[in-house]
Design an enzyme around this catalytic site. Structure first.
Site, mmCIF file in Angstrom:
data_model
loop_
_atom_site.group_PDB
_atom_site.id
_atom_site.type_symbol
_atom_site.label_atom_id
_atom_site.label_comp_id
_atom_site.label_asym_id
_atom_site.label_seq_id
_atom_site.Cartn_x
_atom_site.Cartn_y
_atom_site.Cartn_z
ATOM 1 N N TYR A 132 27.039 172.473 -77.350
ATOM 2 C CA TYR A 132 27.639 173.279 -76.285
ATOM 3 C C TYR A 132 27.484 174.789 -76.477
ATOM 4 O O TYR A 132 28.000 175.557 -75.680
ATOM 5 C CB TYR A 132 29.138 172.945 -76.177
ATOM 6 C CG TYR A 132 29.428 171.770 -75.279
ATOM 7 C CD1 TYR A 132 29.012 170.485 -75.637
ATOM 8 C CD2 TYR A 132 30.104 171.933 -74.080
ATOM 9 C CE1 TYR A 132 29.279 169.405 -74.809
ATOM 10 C CE2 TYR A 132 30.374 170.857 -73.252
ATOM 11 C CZ TYR A 132 29.965 169.593 -73.623
ATOM 12 O OH TYR A 132 30.231 168.528 -72.793
ATOM 13 N N LYS A 183 25.573 160.052 -84.753
ATOM 14 C CA LYS A 183 24.303 159.367 -84.513
ATOM 15 C C LYS A 183 23.389 159.726 -85.685
ATOM 16 O O LYS A 183 22.259 160.183 -85.523
ATOM 17 C CB LYS A 183 23.752 159.837 -83.150
ATOM 18 C CG LYS A 183 22.623 159.047 -82.600
ATOM 19 C CD LYS A 183 22.946 157.615 -82.220
ATOM 20 C CE LYS A 183 21.646 156.895 -81.911
ATOM 21 N NZ LYS A 183 21.752 155.436 -81.915
ATOM 22 N N ASP A 216 26.617 154.905 -79.991
ATOM 23 C CA ASP A 216 26.242 153.844 -79.030
ATOM 24 C C ASP A 216 27.082 152.589 -79.278
ATOM 25 O O ASP A 216 27.562 151.939 -78.343
ATOM 26 C CB ASP A 216 24.724 153.548 -79.079
ATOM 27 C CG ASP A 216 24.154 153.424 -80.492
ATOM 28 O OD1 ASP A 216 24.883 153.660 -81.474
ATOM 29 O OD2 ASP A 216 22.952 153.074 -80.607
ATOM 30 N N ASP A 240 33.008 164.239 -75.285
ATOM 31 C CA ASP A 240 33.072 164.400 -73.824
ATOM 32 C C ASP A 240 32.805 163.061 -73.147
ATOM 33 O O ASP A 240 33.558 162.613 -72.276
ATOM 34 C CB ASP A 240 32.037 165.454 -73.395
ATOM 35 C CG ASP A 240 32.024 165.669 -71.899
ATOM 36 O OD1 ASP A 240 33.120 165.766 -71.308
ATOM 37 O OD2 ASP A 240 30.924 165.736 -71.319
ATOM 38 N N ASP A 244 35.554 160.161 -71.161
ATOM 39 C CA ASP A 244 35.490 159.689 -69.768
ATOM 40 C C ASP A 244 35.491 158.159 -69.754
ATOM 41 O O ASP A 244 36.128 157.540 -68.900
ATOM 42 C CB ASP A 244 34.236 160.218 -69.045
ATOM 43 C CG ASP A 244 34.538 161.440 -68.179
ATOM 44 O OD1 ASP A 244 35.384 162.267 -68.584
ATOM 45 O OD2 ASP A 244 33.929 161.576 -67.086
#
Ligand code: NAD
Ligand code: IPM
Ligand code: MN
Length: 346
Positions: A132, A183, A216, A240, A244
């Site tokens: 970001y 990851k 994942d 983020d 959601d």
């Protein structure tokens, strides 16, 4: 008395923050508010996103910022959200993005046979670095040879403090386990740092079980068996996305509140959702996410009983079908605000 900077922002942000402030004023009439009309309208009219010196004033003169949402189709670059929301996260060093995934009523969960006891998770999203920061660039823009680089920044300090915050929270709140997600199988530099720092900090908390999932797999496991999670810590972008997913698991984006916290310093509270231009201005927005964010703010300010009362009132509204249309109800944004206030009996 504590001072709150209120930024309703764009779209439904304005509608939901109005309800949140009603709840705050009813419970704590002594809090002081100053309203800031920042957002797309101001940017389009004056070319100003964040007035000079305002971030410094928020830092020195306020305890909390209560924000609706920023985003407007007329500002496709989203430059005002970048300057105001991401600006606050970075410049005020709000390094903990605290996002609960808590199911209040089984009927709103899209998973079968999952009830409130199976979903009570706290996500610690790193909020000041990762993908970001805007570090990167474009080369030969607009040509067939174009190159676009978005660099992911992971610092030892940044990774350590968010992981430490998650362990401290678990320790203080009687949680027994923490899952770190990255990851690191594909991202061998930055996420290797996460692996090493997580192990170092975990060793200081032998009573808390630490585990790791690639992001994942975390997405899959959150849907398959959410009850296995208590505290999750992850980087900015993964946090983020995962929150959601968490929002829909707990009943929808209209029920997810969040805090952007720099412990002991001015901190920002907001719903996880955006400005929802598709439903703005129609009284359709669910104000409960903003109201739950207000409860998190009350807790941060030390009004722990008030926070618990708001959480209970929101749960009671859900259980009694006092809900907005996206959840299948008939109430408007302000009528849901009325229902919460009535249940608080203030
Ligand atoms: P969004 O969260 O605004 O909307 C996604 C969907 O959820 C839409 O169908 C919307 O109607 C619905 N929805 C969202 N909040 C709701 C609520 N309280 N009650 C009922 N339904 C609700 O996401 P988006 O459409 O991707 O983004 C719209 C704008 O908001 C964009 O400009 C985006 O960048 C911005 N945004 C801002 C923030 C923020 O300020 N924190 C967060 C997310 C998105
Ligand atoms: C959020 C939003 C922001 C983010 C956007 C508006 C930049 O999606 O707060 O979840 O990605 O952090
Ligand atoms: Mn988001």
């Amino acid at each position: 008395m504590a001072r709150i900077a209120v930024v309703p922002g764009d779209g439904i942000g304005r509608e939901v923050i109005e309800q949140g402030v009603r709840v705050l004023k009813a419970l704590q009439p002594g809090l002081e508010y100053e309203w800031f009309d920042l957002g797309a309208e101001k940017y389009l009219a004056e070319g100003v996103t964040m007035p000079d010196g305002l971030m410094e004033r928020w830092r020195s003169d306020f305890d909390c910022i209560y924000l609706g949402a920023l985003g407007d189709p007329r500002v496709p670059s989203n430059v005002h959200a970048k300057d105001i929301l991401l600006g606050a996260r970075f410049q005020l060093d709000l390094y903990i993005n605290l996002r609960p995934i808590k199911l209040l009523d089984a009927r709103y969960c899209p998973l079968k046979d999952v009830g409130p006891k199976d979903m009570d998770i706290m996500v610690f999203r790193e909020n000041t670095e990762g993908l970001y920061t805007g570090i990167g660039g474009q080369f030969k823009r607009g040509t067939q040879d174009e190159v676009a680089i978005e660099a992911e920044m992971n610092t030892r300090k940044g990774v350590e403090r968010i992981i430490r915050a998650a362990f401290e929270y678990a320790d203080k709140h009687g949680k027994t386990k923490i899952c770190m997600s990255d990851k690191s199988n594909a991202m061998r530099h930055g996420h290797d740092l996460w692996q090493r720092v997580f192990k170092l900090v975990a060793a200081e908390y032998p009573a808390i079980a630490s585990s790791h999932l690639y992001v994942d797999v975390l997405a899959m496991e959150l849907v398959r068996h959410p009850a296995q999670f208590e505290v999750i810590v992850t980087n900015n972008l993964f946090g983020d996305i995962i929150t959601d997913l968490g929002a829909i698991l707990q009943g929808g984006i209209g029920l997810a509140g969040s805090g952007n916290i720099n412990p002991g310093e001015v901190s920002l509270f907001e719903p996880v959702h955006g400005s929802a231009p598709d439903i703005a201005g129609q009284g359709l927005a669910n104000p409960l996410a903003a109201i739950l964010a207000a409860a998190m703010m009350l807790e941060y300010l030390g009004f722990v009983e008030d926070a618990a009362a708001v959480n209970a009132a929101v749960a009671a509204c859900l259980i009694n079908d006092q809900i907005t249309p996206e959840l299948g109800g008939k109430l408007s944004t302000s009528q849901v605000g009325d229902a919460v206030l009535a249940r608080l009996s203030v």
